[in-house]
Design an enzyme around this catalytic site. Structure first.
Site, PDB file in Angstrom:
ATOM      1  N   CYS A 138      -6.015  -6.156   1.728  1.00 44.22           N
ATOM      2  CA  CYS A 138      -5.376  -5.917   3.018  1.00 44.22           C
ATOM      3  C   CYS A 138      -5.334  -4.417   3.329  1.00 44.22           C
ATOM      4  O   CYS A 138      -6.370  -3.825   3.594  1.00 44.22           O
ATOM      5  CB  CYS A 138      -3.999  -6.579   3.065  1.00 44.22           C
ATOM      6  SG  CYS A 138      -3.411  -6.792   4.748  1.00 44.22           S
ATOM      7  N   HIS A 245      -5.174 -12.110   1.467  1.00 44.17           N
ATOM      8  CA  HIS A 245      -4.351 -11.913   0.256  1.00 44.17           C
ATOM      9  C   HIS A 245      -4.662 -12.972  -0.807  1.00 44.17           C
ATOM     10  O   HIS A 245      -3.918 -13.955  -0.923  1.00 44.17           O
ATOM     11  CB  HIS A 245      -2.866 -11.966   0.626  1.00 44.17           C
ATOM     12  CG  HIS A 245      -2.377 -10.736   1.305  1.00 44.17           C
ATOM     13  ND1 HIS A 245      -1.871  -9.650   0.611  1.00 44.17           N
ATOM     14  CD2 HIS A 245      -2.352 -10.393   2.606  1.00 44.17           C
ATOM     15  CE1 HIS A 245      -1.537  -8.705   1.467  1.00 44.17           C
ATOM     16  NE2 HIS A 245      -1.818  -9.126   2.688  1.00 44.17           N
ATOM     17  N   GLU A 247      -4.044 -12.890  -3.856  1.00 44.87           N
ATOM     18  CA  GLU A 247      -2.968 -12.979  -4.861  1.00 44.87           C
ATOM     19  C   GLU A 247      -1.875 -13.950  -4.436  1.00 44.87           C
ATOM     20  O   GLU A 247      -1.098 -14.401  -5.267  1.00 44.87           O
ATOM     21  CB  GLU A 247      -2.390 -11.581  -5.145  1.00 44.87           C
ATOM     22  CG  GLU A 247      -1.300 -11.095  -4.207  1.00 44.87           C
ATOM     23  CD  GLU A 247      -1.825 -10.706  -2.825  1.00 44.87           C
ATOM     24  OE1 GLU A 247      -3.048 -10.758  -2.605  1.00 44.87           O
ATOM     25  OE2 GLU A 247      -0.994 -10.362  -1.956  1.00 44.87           O
TER      26      GLU A 247
END
Ligand code: MN
Length: 287
Positions: A138, A245, A247
């Site tokens: 990001c 994202h 994660e």
């Protein structure tokens, strides 16, 4: 056996020998990933609170461990800590100060943290100078582009108006909510190989976007409005930035987990080829 059981000294030595034998067979610890924290996260870290939990979990699942960098670690003489890591992860966060890419602030620019920008810039340069893998997520993706001389849309809704419009971030009151959209990935790219996909639905939370692409980088994924969703280095060691994202959803999204696996595999290769750091002539010992 009687001797073993009755003689505490021999029993103690036997236990030490056993421990040494086990340590010898224990697998070597995985690569160490440097993860950059902002001022708020650094305060939480020093208060003993867990920080960047999702990033840490994703790195650990892929076989690595995390070393945190905080503002001040880029002070003269402290960047030597870079030699303790095998890869650098630049995470998501606030906007990037536009003077980094030669622009005046747009009225819709949101929070910036120039001290964080400076830390990221110093770490990015140090990592790339050493040939270390870098993953930007990001804001981290945007930062890679800026470090390569690229520019950003300071506010996507007003700065980027190509159709069909895609929602890259949703806001309700003061809360930012995830937005999901599709991306198309260039086949054969690092991202395509890591995810095993050329089309993917991703989460989206970004306020800013990549405008002019920096030298040495190539766009390898776009949303249907044409906005870049990933950049990679054209050559050299692993360099990948993604606007989404991985994660956040890696546990139930195998392509996202694949990004961390590819990153950690590159870190492992870097670690295996890394020369042992030698102190420079006349250099002060590291703290
Ligand atoms: Mn997006």
């Amino acid at each position: 056996m009687t001797l073993f059981r009755n003689n505490p000294r021999i029993r103690c030595l036997a236990l030490i020998a056993l421990a040494v034998a086990f340590a010898g067979f224990a697998p070597a610890a995985g690569p160490v990933v440097g993860l950059i924290l902002n001022a708020e996260q650094a305060a939480d870290l020093s208060a003993g609170k867990p920080v960047a939990a999702r990033y840490v979990a994703a790195v650990e699942k892929a076989g690595g461990s995390v070393h945190f960098f905080v503002i001040g670690d880029d002070a003269p003489g402290r960047l030597g800590k870079v030699d303790a890591i095998d890869a650098l992860l630049i995470p998501g966060g606030d906007d990037i100060a536009p003077d980094r890419y030669g622009q005046e602030p747009d009225p819709r620019l949101e929070t910036v943290e120039p001290a964080l920008d400076a830390l990221e810039s110093a770490l990015f340069k140090a990592a790339r100078d050493r040939g270390m893998p870098v993953l930007g997520i990001c804001r981290g993706c945007q930062f890679i582009n800026v470090c390569h001389g690229g520019t950003l849309f300071q506010d996507i809704p007003t700065g980027y108006r190509r159709k069909p419009a895609v929602s890259h971030r949703r806001k309700e009151g003061e809360t930012y909510l995830r937005s999901d959209h599709a991306i198309t990935i260039r086949s054969g790219s690092v991202l395509a190989r890591a995810t095993g996909a050329t089309r993917l639905t991703v989460n989206s939370y970004h306020h800013q976007g990549l405008d002019r692409i920096g030298g040495g980088l190539t766009v390898t994924a776009r949303s249907s409005d044409g906005l870049p969703e990933a950049v990679e280095g054209k050559r050299g060691p692993f360099l990948l930035g993604v606007q989404f994202h991985p994660e956040r959803d890696f546990e139930n999204t195998p392509p996202f987990e694949g990004i961390f696996r590819a990153f950690l595999a590159a870190a492992e290769r870097y670690r295996n080829g890394k020369p042992t750091p030698k102190p420079r002539e006349g250099a002060r010992p590291r703290e």
